[in-house]
Scaffold this motif. Structure first.
Motif, PDB file in Angstrom:
ATOM      1  N   TRP A  79       2.025   0.344   6.089  1.00  0.00           N
ATOM      2  CA  TRP A  79       1.121  -0.346   7.006  1.00  0.00           C
ATOM      3  C   TRP A  79       1.835  -0.881   8.250  1.00  0.00           C
ATOM      4  N   CYS A  80       3.153  -1.021   8.179  1.00  0.00           N
ATOM      5  CA  CYS A  80       3.906  -1.608   9.301  1.00  0.00           C
ATOM      6  C   CYS A  80       4.787  -0.582  10.002  1.00  0.00           C
ATOM      7  N   ARG A  81       4.570   0.689   9.711  1.00  0.00           N
ATOM      8  CA  ARG A  81       5.396   1.722  10.312  1.00  0.00           C
ATOM      9  C   ARG A  81       5.286   1.681  11.841  1.00  0.00           C
ATOM     10  N   LEU A 121      -1.399 -10.494  -1.342  1.00  0.00           N
ATOM     11  CA  LEU A 121      -1.141  -9.067  -1.197  1.00  0.00           C
ATOM     12  C   LEU A 121       0.371  -8.839  -1.182  1.00  0.00           C
ATOM     13  N   ALA A 122       0.868  -8.052  -2.131  1.00  0.00           N
ATOM     14  CA  ALA A 122       2.309  -7.809  -2.238  1.00  0.00           C
ATOM     15  C   ALA A 122       2.765  -6.709  -1.279  1.00  0.00           C
ATOM     16  N   HIS A 123       3.939  -6.883  -0.741  1.00  0.00           N
ATOM     17  CA  HIS A 123       4.720  -5.921   0.058  1.00  0.00           C
ATOM     18  C   HIS A 123       3.910  -4.883   0.865  1.00  0.00           C
ATOM     19  N   PRO A 124       3.125  -5.313   1.858  1.00  0.00           N
ATOM     20  CA  PRO A 124       2.345  -4.343   2.651  1.00  0.00           C
ATOM     21  C   PRO A 124       3.208  -3.307   3.363  1.00  0.00           C
ATOM     22  N   ALA A 125       4.440  -3.673   3.701  1.00  0.00           N
ATOM     23  CA  ALA A 125       5.292  -2.715   4.406  1.00  0.00           C
ATOM     24  C   ALA A 125       5.570  -1.489   3.545  1.00  0.00           C
ATOM     25  N   PRO A 180       1.545  -1.181  19.643  1.00  0.00           N
ATOM     26  CA  PRO A 180       0.314  -1.990  19.581  1.00  0.00           C
ATOM     27  C   PRO A 180      -0.700  -1.458  18.572  1.00  0.00           C
ATOM     28  N   SER A 181      -0.753  -0.135  18.415  1.00  0.00           N
ATOM     29  CA  SER A 181      -1.726   0.443  17.479  1.00  0.00           C
ATOM     30  C   SER A 181      -1.413   0.054  16.031  1.00  0.00           C
ATOM     31  N   THR A 182      -0.122  -0.143  15.725  1.00  0.00           N
ATOM     32  CA  THR A 182       0.258  -0.569  14.374  1.00  0.00           C
ATOM     33  C   THR A 182      -0.301  -1.952  14.090  1.00  0.00           C
ATOM     34  N   ARG A 183      -0.180  -2.829  15.061  1.00  0.00           N
ATOM     35  CA  ARG A 183      -0.710  -4.186  14.890  1.00  0.00           C
ATOM     36  C   ARG A 183      -2.226  -4.160  14.719  1.00  0.00           C
ATOM     37  N   THR A 184      -2.893  -3.340  15.500  1.00  0.00           N
ATOM     38  CA  THR A 184      -4.352  -3.251  15.421  1.00  0.00           C
ATOM     39  C   THR A 184      -4.796  -2.781  14.042  1.00  0.00           C
ATOM     40  N   GLU A 238       9.258  -5.688  10.642  1.00  0.00           N
ATOM     41  CA  GLU A 238       8.066  -5.654   9.795  1.00  0.00           C
ATOM     42  C   GLU A 238       7.682  -7.060   9.341  1.00  0.00           C
ATOM     43  N   ARG A 239       8.669  -7.854   9.001  1.00  0.00           N
ATOM     44  CA  ARG A 239       8.404  -9.226   8.568  1.00  0.00           C
ATOM     45  C   ARG A 239       7.744 -10.035   9.692  1.00  0.00           C
ATOM     46  N   ARG A 240       8.270  -9.902  10.888  1.00  0.00           N
ATOM     47  CA  ARG A 240       7.712 -10.653  12.016  1.00  0.00           C
ATOM     48  C   ARG A 240       6.275 -10.227  12.288  1.00  0.00           C
ATOM     49  N   LEU A 241       6.011  -8.937  12.257  1.00  0.00           N
ATOM     50  CA  LEU A 241       4.648  -8.452  12.477  1.00  0.00           C
ATOM     51  C   LEU A 241       3.708  -8.987  11.402  1.00  0.00           C
ATOM     52  N   LEU A 242       4.115  -8.911  10.152  1.00  0.00           N
ATOM     53  CA  LEU A 242       3.271  -9.407   9.060  1.00  0.00           C
ATOM     54  C   LEU A 242       3.041 -10.913   9.184  1.00  0.00           C
TER      55      LEU A 242
END
Length: 295
Positions: free
Chosen positions: A217-219, A209-213, A224-228, A256-260
């Motif tokens: 998706w990573c806004r 999957l390319a560039h989800p940010a 915590p809700s973003t991660r969920t 965003e990179r760390r979350l992904l």
């Protein structure tokens, strides 16, 4: 010198391992789609940047992979790749495919269909542009690429509009005329994620999957809700056949990179890195270096 494995499983593991070690760029474009550099120039840039490995991932075409490999030689590991569009819950997403072979006959019929879709859409968008007063035709686009099996699209129209249509930049052309909802925009047929990953898997390729940010998706990555929600979205993609996620895209923030990375690791998917460099100074990030580290 490392060799590219022939099995999907081993290919996926190698892409992940190289990313974690750093110094790779697995998302690059050439003049065979919407990049500014020829495949040979992309390969030479990768060598000049002292990358350990790179991939050519043009939109809907693998026309440049042989030239890129020849220019790369044995000094740097090269992955033949592709970037395809898909739809997730009505919104466009992009899928990167990576292969062990330069000639992937199993995917060529699919890519030819996509190129026909692009040609039809280009014809309709050019007609709209002419109606709006811009004297552009299909021959005008060939000056910006698009010969043979190259993939021509909106970026080539934007380049013409910068040169002849009064637009200040590619981004300006998209904002004014070419983006969804703008006067010259025409949608083109999209396939589901499952349809795209099936085609890649049948060719023994790996789907990422390319560039989800870039999809939003990573806004607000600290919430915590973003991660969920991100877990749910990427799990849906995994269930549709995705093997990994481009965690380290050139335009993603460190947060965003760390979350992904964390979510992708939790879901037992491979992690990849790609700048999405297009070889010109625009909104895209530049190519990574051999010294670039991601974790």
């Amino acid at each position: 010198m490392l060799r590219i494995p022939q099995t999907r499983y081993d290919l996926a593991l190698l892409l992940d391992r190289l990313t974690i070690e750093g110094g790779v760029d697995l998302h690059l474009h050439s003049s065979c789609s919407d990049g500014a550099k020829t495949p040979q120039e992309v390969a030479r840039s990768a060598k000049r940047n002292r990358l350990r490995a790179f991939a050519l991932t043009d939109h809907d075409t693998m026309a440049g992979v042989v030239e890129a490999k020849e220019a790369a030689g044995d000094d740097i590991l090269f992955f033949p790749g592709i970037e395809c569009s898909a739809v997730d819950l009505g919104s466009e997403v992009h899928i990167l495919g990576y292969f062990s072979r330069l000639f992937v006959s199993e995917i060529e019929a699919y890519l030819e269909e996509r190129r026909r879709d692009r040609h039809d859409r280009n014809r309709r968008m050019l007609s709209k542009l002419r109606t709006l007063g811009y004297p552009i035709d299909e021959d005008s686009l060939t000056a910006y690429g698009g010969k043979g099996n190259a993939s021509v699209g909106r970026v080539h129209m934007a380049l013409w509009l910068v040169d002849y249509g009064g637009c200040e930049s590619i981004s300006d052309a998209f904002r004014a005329l070419l983006s969804e909802g703008r006067p010259a925009y025409v949608p083109r047929p999209r396939h589901s994620i499952r349809e795209v990953t099936n085609v890649i898997a049948k060719a023994q390729g790996v789907s990422v999957l390319a560039h989800p940010a870039q999809y939003g998706w990573c806004r607000c990555p600290e919430h915590p809700s973003t991660r969920t929600r991100l877990l749910e979205r990427i799990m849906r993609c995994k269930n549709a056949g995705i093997d990994g996620v481009e965690c380290f895209h050139g335009e993603a923030t460190e947060e965003e990179r760390r979350l992904l990375f964390d979510v992708t690791t939790e879901l037992d998917l491979i992690r990849t890195a790609g700048s999405d460099d297009h070889g010109r100074v625009d909104t895209h990030a530049p190519m990574y270096f051999g010294s670039t580290r991601f974790v």
